[in-house]
Scaffold this motif. Structure first.
Motif, short mmCIF file in Angstrom:
data_model
loop_
_atom_site.label_atom_id
_atom_site.label_comp_id
_atom_site.label_asym_id
_atom_site.label_seq_id
_atom_site.Cartn_x
_atom_site.Cartn_y
_atom_site.Cartn_z
N ALA A 25 17.40 2.40 11.98
CA ALA A 25 18.83 2.16 11.75
C ALA A 25 19.63 2.62 12.96
CB ALA A 25 19.32 2.90 10.51
N GLU A 26 20.49 1.74 13.43
CA GLU A 26 21.49 2.13 14.41
C GLU A 26 22.74 2.43 13.60
OE1 GLU A 26 22.07 -0.56 17.71
OE2 GLU A 26 19.95 -1.13 17.65
N ARG A 27 23.16 3.67 13.62
CA ARG A 27 24.32 4.09 12.83
C ARG A 27 25.59 3.49 13.43
NH1 ARG A 27 21.80 5.65 8.27
NH2 ARG A 27 20.52 7.50 8.57
N TRP A 28 26.36 2.84 12.60
CA TRP A 28 27.55 2.12 13.06
C TRP A 28 28.59 3.05 13.68
CZ3 TRP A 28 32.47 3.08 11.36
CH2 TRP A 28 32.60 3.86 10.22
N ASP A 29 28.58 4.30 13.25
CA ASP A 29 29.60 5.24 13.73
C ASP A 29 29.06 6.23 14.77
OD1 ASP A 29 27.96 6.61 11.99
OD2 ASP A 29 29.59 7.60 10.91
N GLN A 30 27.87 5.93 15.32
CA GLN A 30 27.26 6.82 16.30
C GLN A 30 26.75 6.02 17.50
OE1 GLN A 30 24.26 9.07 14.22
NE2 GLN A 30 25.71 9.84 12.71
N ALA A 31 27.64 5.29 18.13
CA ALA A 31 27.26 4.44 19.26
C ALA A 31 26.59 5.26 20.35
CB ALA A 31 28.49 3.73 19.82
N GLY A 32 25.57 4.68 20.95
CA GLY A 32 24.89 5.33 22.07
C GLY A 32 23.81 6.31 21.68
N THR A 33 23.58 6.51 20.38
CA THR A 33 22.51 7.43 19.96
C THR A 33 21.24 6.63 19.67
OG1 THR A 33 23.15 7.32 17.63
CG2 THR A 33 24.15 9.07 18.96
N GLU A 34 20.13 7.33 19.66
CA GLU A 34 18.85 6.68 19.37
C GLU A 34 18.82 6.22 17.91
OE1 GLU A 34 16.02 6.03 21.32
OE2 GLU A 34 17.51 6.43 22.87
N ASP A 86 0.82 -1.20 0.00
CA ASP A 86 0.00 0.00 0.00
C ASP A 86 0.86 1.25 0.00
OD1 ASP A 86 -2.68 0.88 -0.08
OD2 ASP A 86 -2.49 1.57 1.97
N GLU A 87 1.96 1.21 0.73
CA GLU A 87 2.82 2.38 0.81
C GLU A 87 4.17 1.98 1.38
OE1 GLU A 87 3.07 6.29 3.66
OE2 GLU A 87 1.10 5.69 2.96
N ILE A 88 5.22 2.52 0.79
CA ILE A 88 6.55 2.44 1.38
C ILE A 88 7.13 3.85 1.32
CG2 ILE A 88 8.94 1.64 1.15
CD1 ILE A 88 7.95 -0.98 0.12
N ALA A 89 7.56 4.34 2.45
CA ALA A 89 8.22 5.64 2.51
C ALA A 89 9.66 5.40 2.95
CB ALA A 89 7.51 6.57 3.48
N LEU A 90 10.60 5.72 2.07
CA LEU A 90 12.02 5.64 2.39
C LEU A 90 12.42 7.04 2.83
CD1 LEU A 90 13.08 3.53 -0.71
CD2 LEU A 90 12.67 2.71 1.61
N LEU A 91 12.69 7.20 4.11
CA LEU A 91 12.79 8.52 4.71
C LEU A 91 14.19 9.13 4.68
CD1 LEU A 91 10.52 7.62 7.74
CD2 LEU A 91 9.85 8.79 5.62
N VAL A 92 15.21 8.35 5.00
CA VAL A 92 16.59 8.83 4.99
C VAL A 92 17.50 7.72 4.49
CG1 VAL A 92 16.27 10.50 6.88
CG2 VAL A 92 17.00 8.19 7.41
N PRO A 93 18.65 8.08 3.94
CA PRO A 93 19.57 7.05 3.42
C PRO A 93 20.10 6.14 4.52
CG PRO A 93 20.15 9.24 2.59
CD PRO A 93 19.13 9.44 3.66
N VAL A 94 20.36 4.90 4.11
CA VAL A 94 21.00 3.90 4.97
C VAL A 94 22.39 3.67 4.41
CG1 VAL A 94 20.88 1.50 5.75
CG2 VAL A 94 18.77 2.85 5.50
N ARG A 95 23.34 3.48 5.34
CA ARG A 95 24.74 3.35 4.93
C ARG A 95 25.28 1.97 5.27
NH1 ARG A 95 25.33 8.46 8.30
NH2 ARG A 95 26.23 6.93 9.69
N VAL A 96 26.35 1.61 4.60
CA VAL A 96 27.05 0.37 4.90
C VAL A 96 27.47 0.40 6.37
CG1 VAL A 96 29.16 -0.96 4.46
CG2 VAL A 96 27.86 -0.01 2.55
N GLY A 97 27.25 -0.72 7.06
CA GLY A 97 27.60 -0.82 8.47
C GLY A 97 26.44 -0.54 9.41
N ASP A 98 25.39 0.13 8.92
CA ASP A 98 24.23 0.39 9.77
C ASP A 98 23.54 -0.92 10.13
OD1 ASP A 98 24.70 3.11 9.55
OD2 ASP A 98 23.00 3.51 8.22
N LEU A 99 23.09 -1.02 11.37
CA LEU A 99 22.29 -2.15 11.81
C LEU A 99 20.83 -1.77 11.66
CD1 LEU A 99 21.88 -4.91 13.19
CD2 LEU A 99 21.97 -3.70 15.38
N LEU A 100 20.14 -2.46 10.74
CA LEU A 100 18.72 -2.18 10.52
C LEU A 100 17.86 -3.12 11.35
CD1 LEU A 100 18.09 -1.50 6.73
CD2 LEU A 100 18.70 0.07 8.55
N GLN A 101 16.77 -2.59 11.85
CA GLN A 101 15.75 -3.38 12.53
C GLN A 101 14.42 -3.09 11.84
OE1 GLN A 101 15.51 -2.56 16.69
NE2 GLN A 101 17.38 -3.66 17.16
#
Length: 172
Positions: free
Chosen positions: A98-107, A62-77
């Motif tokens: 996405a948990e950004r691989w280079d931004q540990a401890g952020t939301e 019905d709908e897919i919204a891709l909101l921001v780019p995902v990068r190599v190394g990101d952990l997606l849930q």
């Protein structure tokens, strides 16, 4: 309706996780949207199968919204749950974080949302009755109502297209 007892929304909830790698990137160096779409479909399919207790196939996205780019190394849930059920069909909502691989401890960052329609099918691939979903929280109730609105719009759009092809002018 199904003779099976209703299942609570929480029964269908599924979370899939995956680290994005270099095989997932597009020509721009970010993760290809198609990779994210498949991940969404995988999570939604798992939630649909869990709820229906058997095979369920993707009938519509019905709908897919891709909101921001995902990068190599990101952990997606991908977090999926059944939002709405009919007699044989159901809507599954998916949120991808996405948990950004280079931004540990952020939301985690929300990178995509989607709504997919599935149909429960039997061994021969024919639609079969499925259990109803029983919303448990005000959030679940909101999702159920919004899914019903999306369904009504899908059906109205389909009918308008068929009427257009038949030369029927819509009344206002």
């Amino acid at each position: 309706m199904s003779e099976q007892p209703p299942k609570p929304t929480s029964f269908s909830r599924v979370t899939l996780s995956r680290i994005m790698s270099t095989v997932d990137v597009n020509l721009y160096g970010t993760v290809h949207g198609g990779v994210i779409m498949k991940f969404i479909d995988d999570a939604a399919g798992a939630a649909a199968a869990r709820h229906t207790g058997g095979n369920a196939v993707t009938a519509a996205i019905d709908e897919i919204a891709l909101l921001v780019p995902v990068r190599v190394g990101d952990l997606l849930q991908a977090r999926a749950q059944v939002n709405w059920t009919g007699r044989t069909s159901l809507e599954v909502g998916v949120r991808v974080l996405a948990e950004r691989w280079d931004q540990a401890g952020t939301e985690p960052v929300r990178v995509a949302t989607a709504y997919l329609v599935f149909v429960g099918v039997d061994a021969a691939g024919r639609p079969r009755d499925i259990p109803q979903v029983a919303p448990e929280t005000p959030e679940d109730e909101r999702r159920f109502k919004e899914a019903d609105i999306r369904r009504e719009r899908r059906l109205a759009r389909r009918q308008a297209i068929l009427d257009s092809r038949a030369g029927i002018v819509p009344s206002t």
